[in-house]
Design a protein around this motif. Structure first.
Motif, PDB file in Angstrom:
ATOM      1  N   ILE B 153       0.491  -1.214   0.003  1.00  0.00           N
ATOM      2  CA  ILE B 153       0.067  -0.304   0.068  1.00  0.00           C
ATOM      3  C   ILE B 153       0.919   1.319  -0.262  1.00  0.00           C
ATOM      4  O   ILE B 153       0.569   2.308  -1.090  1.00  0.00           O
ATOM      5  CB  ILE B 153      -1.318   0.412   1.231  1.00  0.00           C
ATOM      6  CG1 ILE B 153      -1.982  -1.573   0.668  1.00  0.00           C
ATOM      7  CG2 ILE B 153      -1.622   1.535   1.243  1.00  0.00           C
ATOM      8  CD1 ILE B 153      -1.995  -1.421   2.178  1.00  0.00           C
ATOM      9  N   LEU B 154       1.367   1.045   1.050  1.00  0.00           N
ATOM     10  CA  LEU B 154       2.454   2.316   1.173  1.00  0.00           C
ATOM     11  C   LEU B 154       3.892   2.668   0.304  1.00  0.00           C
ATOM     12  O   LEU B 154       3.521   3.147   0.050  1.00  0.00           O
ATOM     13  CB  LEU B 154       3.111   2.876   2.465  1.00  0.00           C
ATOM     14  CG  LEU B 154       1.735   2.510   3.370  1.00  0.00           C
ATOM     15  CD1 LEU B 154       2.806   3.397   4.839  1.00  0.00           C
ATOM     16  CD2 LEU B 154       1.003   3.916   3.313  1.00  0.00           C
ATOM     17  N   GLY B 155       4.448   1.446  -0.449  1.00  0.00           N
ATOM     18  CA  GLY B 155       5.681   1.573  -1.266  1.00  0.00           C
ATOM     19  C   GLY B 155       6.439   1.903  -0.354  1.00  0.00           C
ATOM     20  O   GLY B 155       7.709   2.072  -0.991  1.00  0.00           O
ATOM     21  N   SER B 156       7.344   1.234   0.816  1.00  0.00           N
ATOM     22  CA  SER B 156       8.144   1.192   1.403  1.00  0.00           C
ATOM     23  C   SER B 156       8.356  -0.385   1.448  1.00  0.00           C
ATOM     24  O   SER B 156       7.274  -1.395   1.700  1.00  0.00           O
ATOM     25  CB  SER B 156       8.191   1.616   2.976  1.00  0.00           C
ATOM     26  OG  SER B 156       7.451   3.524   2.312  1.00  0.00           O
ATOM     27  N   SER B 157       9.982  -0.241   2.152  1.00  0.00           N
ATOM     28  CA  SER B 157      10.104  -1.888   2.352  1.00  0.00           C
ATOM     29  C   SER B 157       9.571  -2.174   4.037  1.00  0.00           C
ATOM     30  O   SER B 157       9.509  -1.473   4.737  1.00  0.00           O
ATOM     31  CB  SER B 157      11.448  -2.202   2.303  1.00  0.00           C
ATOM     32  OG  SER B 157      11.996  -1.096   3.203  1.00  0.00           O
ATOM     33  N   VAL B 158       9.654  -3.498   4.084  1.00  0.00           N
ATOM     34  CA  VAL B 158       8.812  -4.188   5.387  1.00  0.00           C
ATOM     35  C   VAL B 158       9.453  -3.439   6.160  1.00  0.00           C
ATOM     36  O   VAL B 158       9.291  -2.744   7.519  1.00  0.00           O
ATOM     37  CB  VAL B 158       8.806  -5.719   5.024  1.00  0.00           C
ATOM     38  CG1 VAL B 158       8.110  -6.430   6.618  1.00  0.00           C
ATOM     39  CG2 VAL B 158       7.760  -6.572   4.512  1.00  0.00           C
ATOM     40  N   GLY B 159      11.145  -3.733   6.477  1.00  0.00           N
ATOM     41  CA  GLY B 159      12.621  -3.518   7.250  1.00  0.00           C
ATOM     42  C   GLY B 159      11.438  -1.935   7.898  1.00  0.00           C
ATOM     43  O   GLY B 159      11.800  -1.767   8.750  1.00  0.00           O
ATOM     44  N   ALA B 160      11.434  -0.979   6.492  1.00  0.00           N
ATOM     45  CA  ALA B 160      11.363   0.466   7.086  1.00  0.00           C
ATOM     46  C   ALA B 160      10.504   0.217   7.805  1.00  0.00           C
ATOM     47  O   ALA B 160      10.385   1.196   8.504  1.00  0.00           O
ATOM     48  CB  ALA B 160      11.506   1.214   5.888  1.00  0.00           C
ATOM     49  N   LEU B 161       9.283   0.224   7.339  1.00  0.00           N
ATOM     50  CA  LEU B 161       7.940  -0.059   8.147  1.00  0.00           C
ATOM     51  C   LEU B 161       8.222  -0.029   9.085  1.00  0.00           C
ATOM     52  O   LEU B 161       7.277   0.418  10.163  1.00  0.00           O
ATOM     53  CB  LEU B 161       6.740  -0.973   7.465  1.00  0.00           C
ATOM     54  CG  LEU B 161       6.414  -0.192   6.244  1.00  0.00           C
ATOM     55  CD1 LEU B 161       5.457  -1.263   4.732  1.00  0.00           C
ATOM     56  CD2 LEU B 161       5.822   1.342   5.822  1.00  0.00           C
TER      57      LEU B 161
END
Lengths: 166, 179
Positions: B153-161
């Protein structure tokens, strides 16, 4: 295939009006459809407006020359000067003395009045009260004149008179 | 009507009314609560939900199926919510932070908020977070969305999230302990 709502509303503390989700299906669908079909501005045009739309060019108006106010004032000034000159020329005869006037044309009473006045007020017609000073000036000029100048003057006078006599 | 059928009908322009109504019926609740966690007030949420569905309806032909339809709609809803708040702040001549404070204060008198004092304090704590941390915290804490889906949804990596959520949680805890 219904997605399960994971939301934990009890954590949030928010609530919705009663029956909100039951009623929004129809209303939301109608609202969204009508909004997405209309233009983004929300304006609508009458049916087949663009099909019937025609525009005829307006008739060409006769162009009139525009004269600047500054230019106009120059023309007015020039015209005024010209008019004054013409009027002055028409009335110049009334102002200048009549060269054809003869002594016999003069009214006798006018002449008598004039003479009476000059006799009664002689001082107005004498430019220098002391005539001796006039004589002094004349004599001084004569003394300063050279003989040649006098002779030349006399010769010129004689020649002019001869020419007139001829 | 299945999801792929809904998409097909909407993209081809066949049975659009039926398909669109099915789409709304399917996703309205989750989208509503997602929007509500961002804009806070019910009336504003209703407006943003409507705008979200308008965007979906207008752009459904550009949806290529690279992500799940719901993820795509969620992304639209998130963007619409943030755009709505920016416009509202501009209209009210407030900074983003001032608007957030105003919204939290409004909750106290909002008839559609029945939270306790703790829940109100939690909203105030979330209000202090940067936008990305705020979104991640709301999606994880309130909506329980898995990181993988959140990433889509947000277009970010899982690690960053995960990092965003960790920092957000620490800040919220600190705020609540101080208060």
């Amino acid at each position: 295939m219904k997605h399960k709502s994971h939301i934990n509303t009890s954590k949030l503390g928010f609530k919705v009006p009663e029956g909100y989700f039951d009623s929004i299906d129809q209303t939301m669908a109608c609202k969204v459809k009508s909004k997405s079909e209309n233009s983004d501005f929300g304006y609508r045009v009458p049916e087949s407006y663009f099909n019937d739309f025609s525009l005829s060019a307006p008739p060409k108006e006769s162009t009139s020359k525009v004269i600047k106010l500054k230019e106009l004032s120059r023309w007015v000034a020039a015209a005024s000067i010209l008019a004054f000159a013409v009027l002055s020329a028409l009335h110049i005869d009334d102002i200048s003395p009549d060269e054809n006037l003869q002594f016999s044309d003069l009214d006798r009473d006018m002449i008598e009045d004039y003479l009476d006045y000059t006799m009664e007020n002689p001082e107005e017609f004498i430019e220098y009260e002391n005539t001796s000073s006039i004589n002094t000036i004349i004599n001084d000029n004569i003394v300063n004149l050279k003989n040649n100048d006098i002779l030349e003057y006399l010769n010129d006078e004689i020649e002019d008179q001869d020419f007139e006599n001829e | 009507m299945k999801e792929n059928e809904i998409i097909e009908h909407l993209q081809k322009g066949t049975k659009t009314d039926e398909a669109f109504q099915a789409l709304i019926s399917e996703h309205k609740v989750r989208l509503y609560w997602h929007i509500r966690t961002i804009v806070k007030l019910h009336e504003d949420t209703d407006d943003v939900l409507q705008n979200t569905f308008i965007k979906v309806f207008k752009n459904i032909k550009t949806f290529k199926g690279d992500s799940k339809l719901f993820s795509w709609m969620y992304r639209i809803a998130t963007n619409e919510s943030i755009t709505f708040l920016n416009k509202k702040a501009k209209k009210m001549k407030l900074s983003d932070q001032e608007l957030n404070d105003f919204l939290i204060d409004s909750l106290e008198s909002d008839v559609y908020f029945e939270g306790s004092e703790i829940q109100l304090q939690l909203q105030k704590a979330i209000d202090r977070l940067p936008q990305q941390q705020k979104t991640v915290f709301n999606m994880r804490y309130f909506e329980d969305i898995p990181y993988e889906e959140m990433s889509e949804i947000l277009g970010s990596s899982v690690g960053a999230l995960k990092s965003n959520y960790h920092h957000a949680r620490k800040k919220v805890e600190k705020f609540l302990k101080q208060d």
